[in-house]
Design a protein around this motif. Structure first.
Motif, PDB file in Angstrom:
ATOM      1  N   TYR A 167     -26.969 -30.899  -8.705  1.00 29.63           N
ATOM      2  CA  TYR A 167     -28.525 -30.980  -8.861  1.00 29.63           C
ATOM      3  C   TYR A 167     -29.192 -30.164  -7.700  1.00 29.63           C
ATOM      4  O   TYR A 167     -30.051 -29.463  -8.019  1.00 29.63           O
ATOM      5  N   ALA A 168     -28.568 -30.337  -6.384  1.00 34.19           N
ATOM      6  CA  ALA A 168     -29.407 -29.518  -5.335  1.00 34.19           C
ATOM      7  C   ALA A 168     -28.383 -29.343  -4.065  1.00 34.19           C
ATOM      8  O   ALA A 168     -27.350 -30.108  -4.073  1.00 34.19           O
ATOM      9  N   HIS A 175     -28.804 -28.861  -0.122  1.00 40.05           N
ATOM     10  CA  HIS A 175     -29.565 -28.571   1.066  1.00 40.05           C
ATOM     11  C   HIS A 175     -28.799 -27.936   2.407  1.00 40.05           C
ATOM     12  O   HIS A 175     -27.864 -28.174   2.706  1.00 40.05           O
ATOM     13  N   TYR A 221     -29.583 -27.965   6.729  1.00 36.66           N
ATOM     14  CA  TYR A 221     -30.046 -28.520   7.650  1.00 36.66           C
ATOM     15  C   TYR A 221     -29.417 -27.861   9.195  1.00 36.66           C
ATOM     16  O   TYR A 221     -28.577 -27.495   9.172  1.00 36.66           O
ATOM     17  N   VAL A 238     -34.082 -26.553   0.462  1.00 40.59           N
ATOM     18  CA  VAL A 238     -33.402 -27.355  -0.489  1.00 40.59           C
ATOM     19  C   VAL A 238     -33.526 -26.299  -1.997  1.00 40.59           C
ATOM     20  O   VAL A 238     -34.307 -25.450  -2.247  1.00 40.59           O
ATOM     21  N   LEU A 256     -25.816 -27.534   8.852  1.00 40.85           N
ATOM     22  CA  LEU A 256     -25.182 -28.512   7.821  1.00 40.85           C
ATOM     23  C   LEU A 256     -25.588 -28.096   6.634  1.00 40.85           C
ATOM     24  O   LEU A 256     -26.674 -28.031   6.484  1.00 40.85           O
ATOM     25  N   ASN A 282     -25.952 -32.606  -3.354  1.00 40.77           N
ATOM     26  CA  ASN A 282     -26.285 -33.796  -4.270  1.00 40.77           C
ATOM     27  C   ASN A 282     -26.262 -33.477  -5.843  1.00 40.77           C
ATOM     28  O   ASN A 282     -26.552 -32.750  -6.314  1.00 40.77           O
ATOM     29  N   GLY A 328     -28.277 -38.457  -7.560  1.00 42.64           N
ATOM     30  CA  GLY A 328     -28.630 -39.532  -7.278  1.00 42.64           C
ATOM     31  C   GLY A 328     -29.247 -39.664  -5.807  1.00 42.64           C
ATOM     32  O   GLY A 328     -29.835 -38.503  -5.446  1.00 42.64           O
ATOM     33  N   PHE A 329     -29.119 -40.428  -5.147  1.00 42.46           N
ATOM     34  CA  PHE A 329     -29.834 -40.587  -3.692  1.00 42.46           C
ATOM     35  C   PHE A 329     -28.716 -40.377  -2.721  1.00 42.46           C
ATOM     36  O   PHE A 329     -29.011 -40.246  -1.701  1.00 42.46           O
ATOM     37  N   LYS A 330     -27.434 -40.334  -3.315  1.00 44.49           N
ATOM     38  CA  LYS A 330     -26.216 -39.873  -2.279  1.00 44.49           C
ATOM     39  C   LYS A 330     -26.119 -38.500  -2.055  1.00 44.49           C
ATOM     40  O   LYS A 330     -25.971 -37.577  -2.934  1.00 44.49           O
ATOM     41  N   THR A 331     -26.331 -38.144  -0.746  1.00 41.96           N
ATOM     42  CA  THR A 331     -26.314 -36.773  -0.387  1.00 41.96           C
ATOM     43  C   THR A 331     -24.907 -36.591   0.485  1.00 41.96           C
ATOM     44  O   THR A 331     -24.703 -37.290   1.577  1.00 41.96           O
ATOM     45  N   PHE A 351     -22.523 -34.471   2.930  1.00 40.40           N
ATOM     46  CA  PHE A 351     -22.734 -33.294   3.892  1.00 40.40           C
ATOM     47  C   PHE A 351     -21.248 -32.767   4.130  1.00 40.40           C
ATOM     48  O   PHE A 351     -20.260 -33.588   3.973  1.00 40.40           O
ATOM     49  N   GLY A 352     -21.202 -31.380   4.605  1.00 37.19           N
ATOM     50  CA  GLY A 352     -20.019 -30.857   5.055  1.00 37.19           C
ATOM     51  C   GLY A 352     -20.086 -31.132   6.662  1.00 37.19           C
ATOM     52  O   GLY A 352     -20.928 -31.758   6.973  1.00 37.19           O
TER      53      GLY A 352
END
Lengths: 111, 116
Positions: free
Chosen positions: A31-32, A34, A36, A49, A89, A93, A96-99, A101-102
């Motif tokens: 879905y996405a 990101h 950072y 994003v 970073l 995603n 859902g709401f859970k992202t 991370f590496g």
């Protein structure tokens, strides 16, 4: 188990060098993606994003590309400056709401 | 936009003690997240609130951990009977209404916990 891999783990460059990092993620259920930047003693700050295959985003000297079919994203920094020193970073995603991370790429730019 | 604030910045505690951290999200954000980051790892998801409802809790969160968000504003994360393995940076983040997947997270500076 969804896994996000970043390489290299760390990178030392000279001021003025251009550099790039890789983020690999599962190509299914995308879905996405990101990116950072996390400077020492500060909070992680959102850079980009990206949601569509082939997306390219740019902010000043930093840019990012996205390939969802093969499951990777590149972050490029042109003409690195000491203030670019940070941990970068990427996060994935699946809608859902859970992202997820590496572990990040830690960049050190020497003046 | 005053940003996400977390308190305290640092906490040193002895094994077996209870600790509580606080997070104040950006005021118009209805979503709040807790993450934990240990050395050499990226932030790991712990739990998620939409307004005052805790909608998801990671299996990483043992029964010694509890999080609340009364009235859908600030949140607290409590760790009971702390263990040395709980030593980590605890990050809080919030995001605004919209598609969850493409809303960037706004993080606080974190609370660094050291359990001796």
């Amino acid at each position: 188990i969804l896994n996000v891999e970043q390489s290299p783990q760390s990178l030392h460059v000279q001021e003025g060098d251009s550099t790039n990092f890789t983020c690999s993620f599962p190509s299914s259920n995308f879905y996405a993606l990101h990116w950072y930047r996390w400077e020492t003693a500060k909070s992680p700050e959102a850079l980009f994003v990206m949601t569509l295959n082939g997306d390219e985003k740019k902010k000043g000297r930093i840019s990012a590309t996205l390939n969802t079919k093969e499951g990777y994203s590149y972050l490029y920094i042109k003409g690195s400056q000491p203030e670019d020193s940070a941990t970068y970073l990427c996060a994935f995603n699946t809608g859902g709401f859970k992202t997820i991370f590496g572990a990040g790429t830690r960049l050190f730019v020497k003046a | 936009d005053t940003g996400v604030s977390q308190d305290p910045r640092h906490k040193i505690t002895k094994r077996g003690q209870n600790v509580t951290f606080r997070c104040d999200p950006i005021s118009e954000h209805n979503r709040l997240y807790w993450y934990r980051q240990t050395l050499g790892q990226g932030p790991e998801f712990l739990t998620y609130f939409q307004n005052e409802a805790q909608l998801e809790k990671s299996r990483l969160l043992s029964d010694r951990f509890s999080a609340e968000r009364p009235k859908g504003s600030f949140s607290t994360l409590e760790i009971q009977r702390t263990e040395q393995g709980d030593s980590a940076m605890y990050l809080c983040a919030s995001s605004q209404i919209g598609q969850t997947y493409n809303s960037p997270l706004h993080f606080g500076n974190g609370t660094r916990l050291t359990v001796t």
